[in-house]
Scaffold this motif. Sequence first.
Motif, PDB file in Angstrom:
ATOM      1  N   ASP A  47      77.924  39.774   1.460  1.00  0.00           N
ATOM      2  CA  ASP A  47      79.114  39.096   0.964  1.00  0.00           C
ATOM      3  C   ASP A  47      80.333  39.973   1.257  1.00  0.00           C
ATOM      4  OD1 ASP A  47      78.952  41.083  -0.959  1.00  0.00           O
ATOM      5  OD2 ASP A  47      79.252  39.741  -2.653  1.00  0.00           O
ATOM      6  N   PHE A  48      81.492  39.343   1.341  1.00  0.00           N
ATOM      7  CA  PHE A  48      82.699  40.048   1.759  1.00  0.00           C
ATOM      8  C   PHE A  48      83.915  39.282   1.254  1.00  0.00           C
ATOM      9  CE2 PHE A  48      81.196  37.147   4.976  1.00  0.00           C
ATOM     10  CZ  PHE A  48      82.317  36.468   5.415  1.00  0.00           C
ATOM     11  N   CYS A  49      85.055  39.967   1.186  1.00  0.00           N
ATOM     12  CA  CYS A  49      86.279  39.393   0.634  1.00  0.00           C
ATOM     13  C   CYS A  49      87.150  38.809   1.741  1.00  0.00           C
ATOM     14  CB  CYS A  49      87.078  40.453  -0.126  1.00  0.00           C
ATOM     15  SG  CYS A  49      86.257  41.040  -1.619  1.00  0.00           S
ATOM     16  N   VAL A  50      87.798  37.680   1.432  1.00  0.00           N
ATOM     17  CA  VAL A  50      88.680  37.016   2.387  1.00  0.00           C
ATOM     18  C   VAL A  50      89.913  36.477   1.650  1.00  0.00           C
ATOM     19  CG1 VAL A  50      88.911  35.241   4.164  1.00  0.00           C
ATOM     20  CG2 VAL A  50      86.664  36.264   3.713  1.00  0.00           C
ATOM     21  N   PRO A  51      91.119  36.717   2.153  1.00  0.00           N
ATOM     22  CA  PRO A  51      92.304  36.075   1.577  1.00  0.00           C
ATOM     23  C   PRO A  51      92.290  34.570   1.857  1.00  0.00           C
ATOM     24  CG  PRO A  51      92.913  38.025   2.845  1.00  0.00           C
ATOM     25  CD  PRO A  51      91.485  37.713   3.171  1.00  0.00           C
ATOM     26  N   VAL A  52      92.716  33.812   0.859  1.00  0.00           N
ATOM     27  CA  VAL A  52      92.762  32.354   0.952  1.00  0.00           C
ATOM     28  C   VAL A  52      94.142  31.894   0.494  1.00  0.00           C
ATOM     29  CG1 VAL A  52      91.739  30.175   0.154  1.00  0.00           C
ATOM     30  CG2 VAL A  52      90.284  32.194   0.478  1.00  0.00           C
ATOM     31  N   SER A  53      94.729  30.948   1.235  1.00  0.00           N
ATOM     32  CA  SER A  53      96.032  30.405   0.857  1.00  0.00           C
ATOM     33  C   SER A  53      96.181  29.027   1.485  1.00  0.00           C
ATOM     34  CB  SER A  53      97.161  31.343   1.322  1.00  0.00           C
ATOM     35  OG  SER A  53      98.423  30.818   0.975  1.00  0.00           O
ATOM     36  N   ARG A  54      95.831  27.985   0.733  1.00  0.00           N
ATOM     37  CA  ARG A  54      95.910  26.625   1.280  1.00  0.00           C
ATOM     38  C   ARG A  54      95.905  25.592   0.155  1.00  0.00           C
ATOM     39  NH1 ARG A  54      90.430  25.644   0.877  1.00  0.00           N
ATOM     40  NH2 ARG A  54      89.086  27.416   1.394  1.00  0.00           N
ATOM     41  N   TRP A  55      96.464  24.430   0.493  1.00  0.00           N
ATOM     42  CA  TRP A  55      96.560  23.317  -0.439  1.00  0.00           C
ATOM     43  C   TRP A  55      95.559  22.207  -0.106  1.00  0.00           C
ATOM     44  CZ3 TRP A  55      98.986  22.954  -4.979  1.00  0.00           C
ATOM     45  CH2 TRP A  55     100.023  23.852  -5.260  1.00  0.00           C
ATOM     46  N   SER A  56      94.678  22.441   0.822  1.00  0.00           N
ATOM     47  CA  SER A  56      93.687  21.427   1.179  1.00  0.00           C
ATOM     48  C   SER A  56      92.396  22.114   1.577  1.00  0.00           C
ATOM     49  CB  SER A  56      94.204  20.534   2.310  1.00  0.00           C
ATOM     50  OG  SER A  56      94.511  21.303   3.457  1.00  0.00           O
ATOM     51  N   GLU A  57      91.340  21.351   1.716  1.00  0.00           N
ATOM     52  CA  GLU A  57      90.041  21.921   2.045  1.00  0.00           C
ATOM     53  C   GLU A  57      89.195  20.935   2.830  1.00  0.00           C
ATOM     54  OE1 GLU A  57      87.828  22.757  -1.495  1.00  0.00           O
ATOM     55  OE2 GLU A  57      87.748  20.651  -2.133  1.00  0.00           O
ATOM     56  N   VAL A  58      88.234  21.482   3.550  1.00  0.00           N
ATOM     57  CA  VAL A  58      87.144  20.706   4.130  1.00  0.00           C
ATOM     58  C   VAL A  58      85.913  21.004   3.280  1.00  0.00           C
ATOM     59  CG1 VAL A  58      85.574  20.531   6.089  1.00  0.00           C
ATOM     60  CG2 VAL A  58      88.039  20.589   6.476  1.00  0.00           C
ATOM     61  N   ARG A  59      85.246  19.963   2.843  1.00  0.00           N
ATOM     62  CA  ARG A  59      84.116  20.127   1.932  1.00  0.00           C
ATOM     63  C   ARG A  59      82.792  20.158   2.689  1.00  0.00           C
ATOM     64  NH1 ARG A  59      86.483  15.674  -2.378  1.00  0.00           N
ATOM     65  NH2 ARG A  59      88.216  16.993  -3.121  1.00  0.00           N
ATOM     66  N   ARG A  60      81.856  20.888   2.122  1.00  0.00           N
ATOM     67  CA  ARG A  60      80.541  21.028   2.749  1.00  0.00           C
ATOM     68  C   ARG A  60      79.904  19.665   3.019  1.00  0.00           C
ATOM     69  NH1 ARG A  60      75.431  23.848   3.024  1.00  0.00           N
ATOM     70  NH2 ARG A  60      76.343  25.913   2.788  1.00  0.00           N
ATOM     71  N   GLU A  61      80.028  18.738   2.061  1.00  0.00           N
ATOM     72  CA  GLU A  61      79.383  17.445   2.231  1.00  0.00           C
ATOM     73  C   GLU A  61      80.045  16.595   3.311  1.00  0.00           C
ATOM     74  OE1 GLU A  61      81.909  17.195  -1.631  1.00  0.00           O
ATOM     75  OE2 GLU A  61      80.625  18.663  -0.601  1.00  0.00           O
ATOM     76  N   SER A  62      81.247  17.017   3.766  1.00  0.00           N
ATOM     77  CA  SER A  62      81.931  16.279   4.824  1.00  0.00           C
ATOM     78  C   SER A  62      81.489  16.715   6.221  1.00  0.00           C
ATOM     79  CB  SER A  62      83.445  16.461   4.701  1.00  0.00           C
ATOM     80  OG  SER A  62      83.924  15.958   3.465  1.00  0.00           O
ATOM     81  N   ILE A  63      80.750  17.817   6.308  1.00  0.00           N
ATOM     82  CA  ILE A  63      80.320  18.309   7.610  1.00  0.00           C
ATOM     83  C   ILE A  63      79.198  17.424   8.127  1.00  0.00           C
ATOM     84  CG2 ILE A  63      79.395  20.281   8.875  1.00  0.00           C
ATOM     85  CD1 ILE A  63      82.225  20.667   7.749  1.00  0.00           C
ATOM     86  N   PRO A  64      79.402  16.748   9.261  1.00  0.00           N
ATOM     87  CA  PRO A  64      78.380  15.815   9.744  1.00  0.00           C
ATOM     88  C   PRO A  64      77.142  16.538  10.258  1.00  0.00           C
ATOM     89  CG  PRO A  64      80.153  16.028  11.355  1.00  0.00           C
ATOM     90  CD  PRO A  64      80.591  16.797  10.139  1.00  0.00           C
ATOM     91  N   GLU A  65      76.001  15.928  10.053  1.00  0.00           N
ATOM     92  CA  GLU A  65      74.754  16.472  10.571  1.00  0.00           C
ATOM     93  C   GLU A  65      74.560  16.015  12.021  1.00  0.00           C
ATOM     94  OE1 GLU A  65      71.547  15.413   8.027  1.00  0.00           O
ATOM     95  OE2 GLU A  65      72.372  16.423   6.255  1.00  0.00           O
ATOM     96  N   GLY A  66      73.763  16.779  12.741  1.00  0.00           N
ATOM     97  CA  GLY A  66      73.410  16.389  14.090  1.00  0.00           C
ATOM     98  C   GLY A  66      74.437  16.738  15.149  1.00  0.00           C
ATOM     99  N   ARG A  67      75.487  17.468  14.778  1.00  0.00           N
ATOM    100  CA  ARG A  67      76.510  17.849  15.754  1.00  0.00           C
ATOM    101  C   ARG A  67      76.504  19.344  16.053  1.00  0.00           C
ATOM    102  NH1 ARG A  67      80.940  14.589  16.987  1.00  0.00           N
ATOM    103  NH2 ARG A  67      80.750  12.442  16.252  1.00  0.00           N
ATOM    104  N   GLY A  68      75.559  20.051  15.474  1.00  0.00           N
ATOM    105  CA  GLY A  68      75.430  21.474  15.768  1.00  0.00           C
ATOM    106  C   GLY A  68      76.425  22.372  15.069  1.00  0.00           C
ATOM    107  N   LEU A  69      77.173  21.841  14.092  1.00  0.00           N
ATOM    108  CA  LEU A  69      78.133  22.666  13.365  1.00  0.00           C
ATOM    109  C   LEU A  69      77.380  23.642  12.456  1.00  0.00           C
ATOM    110  CD1 LEU A  69      80.768  19.938  12.449  1.00  0.00           C
ATOM    111  CD2 LEU A  69      80.966  21.703  14.214  1.00  0.00           C
ATOM    112  N   GLN A  70      77.806  24.906  12.483  1.00  0.00           N
ATOM    113  CA  GLN A  70      77.114  25.973  11.761  1.00  0.00           C
ATOM    114  C   GLN A  70      78.010  26.509  10.649  1.00  0.00           C
ATOM    115  OE1 GLN A  70      76.929  28.530  15.154  1.00  0.00           O
ATOM    116  NE2 GLN A  70      74.908  27.811  15.789  1.00  0.00           N
ATOM    117  N   ILE A  71      77.559  26.383   9.412  1.00  0.00           N
ATOM    118  CA  ILE A  71      78.300  26.976   8.297  1.00  0.00           C
ATOM    119  C   ILE A  71      77.950  28.456   8.245  1.00  0.00           C
ATOM    120  CG2 ILE A  71      78.633  26.984   5.802  1.00  0.00           C
ATOM    121  CD1 ILE A  71      78.038  23.997   5.801  1.00  0.00           C
ATOM    122  N   LEU A  72      78.916  29.293   8.578  1.00  0.00           N
ATOM    123  CA  LEU A  72      78.689  30.729   8.703  1.00  0.00           C
ATOM    124  C   LEU A  72      79.015  31.486   7.422  1.00  0.00           C
ATOM    125  CD1 LEU A  72      80.305  31.251  12.232  1.00  0.00           C
ATOM    126  CD2 LEU A  72      77.912  30.741  11.695  1.00  0.00           C
ATOM    127  N   ALA A  73      80.055  31.072   6.721  1.00  0.00           N
ATOM    128  CA  ALA A  73      80.483  31.803   5.522  1.00  0.00           C
ATOM    129  C   ALA A  73      81.123  30.825   4.553  1.00  0.00           C
ATOM    130  CB  ALA A  73      81.456  32.912   5.883  1.00  0.00           C
TER     131      ALA A  73
END
Length: 307
Positions: free
Chosen positions: A186-212
Amino acid sequence: MPIKIADDLPARRTLEAEGVVVMREADAVRQDIRPLRIALLNLMPNKISTETQLARLLGATPLQVELTLVRISDHVSRNTSADHMASFYRPWNDVRDERFDGFIITGAPVETLPFDQVSYWDELRAILDWTQTHVHRSLSICWAAQAALHHFHGVEKHSLERKAFGVFRHHNHLPASPWMRGFSDDFCVPVSRWSEVRRESIPEGRGLQILAESDESGLCLIGDPARAFLHMFNHLEYDTLTLADEYARDGAGQLPAHYFPDDDPAQAPLNHWRSHAHLLFGNWINEIYQTVPFDLGEVGQAPGLAA
């Protein structure tokens, strides 16, 4: 190895004072080795700060990098002088016939707008498509990461009632990924945003890799091998005081979480993410170097990231 940037770019003085090796343009011409051509499409309001942050990380890697600063062709910056933009930036229309080893697209203060209401959305979509044929590897940051996932995969972004703001711990979900090589669990990351992409919105079958990902602030890094993209929703490139500057800019409103010691803005914050920022950009540059063809004319003809 050094980074090659314009001799008069303001970032040069800052980087040289920090000990980053910066090559003069005349010296770079005499080098026999081909430098990596990295372009930065800088959509941030404070362009000079962003240039410095990203040039610092690119310049700390062990390869010679030639940085080209790019702007949206028909968009006029309201926060950076016209002289600076004219001296150091090239409109995308002027570079669209060139090829690059790497391409970085920053965030932008438009995340509360629907994508199609952003004034330069059509050109940004054209740029994203262009990366598939003229760029070997690309990196998108914050809003640009949301925009790229929406453009390529139809992923929607969601507005937040309260800004995701602070320094949050993230889990390394894929240590074997070339982008996560050497990262802590685990590691620290600065965050500054008013919107997000949610895990459940990531489509399956397209090879997208959730890294962190963070338990508090959500997704951080997504690999997109088919599109030769690495998407980062947060800001490992930030300086120690960037969140403090944003806090002051916003009239000392929402306090950034886990940032000021004892949540006291009178105390100087500590940088808990610098080493992982260098690690991520070092991994990105190394992966480019290991996989890019020597002939720039072949760049973009076989997109795809290592798994």
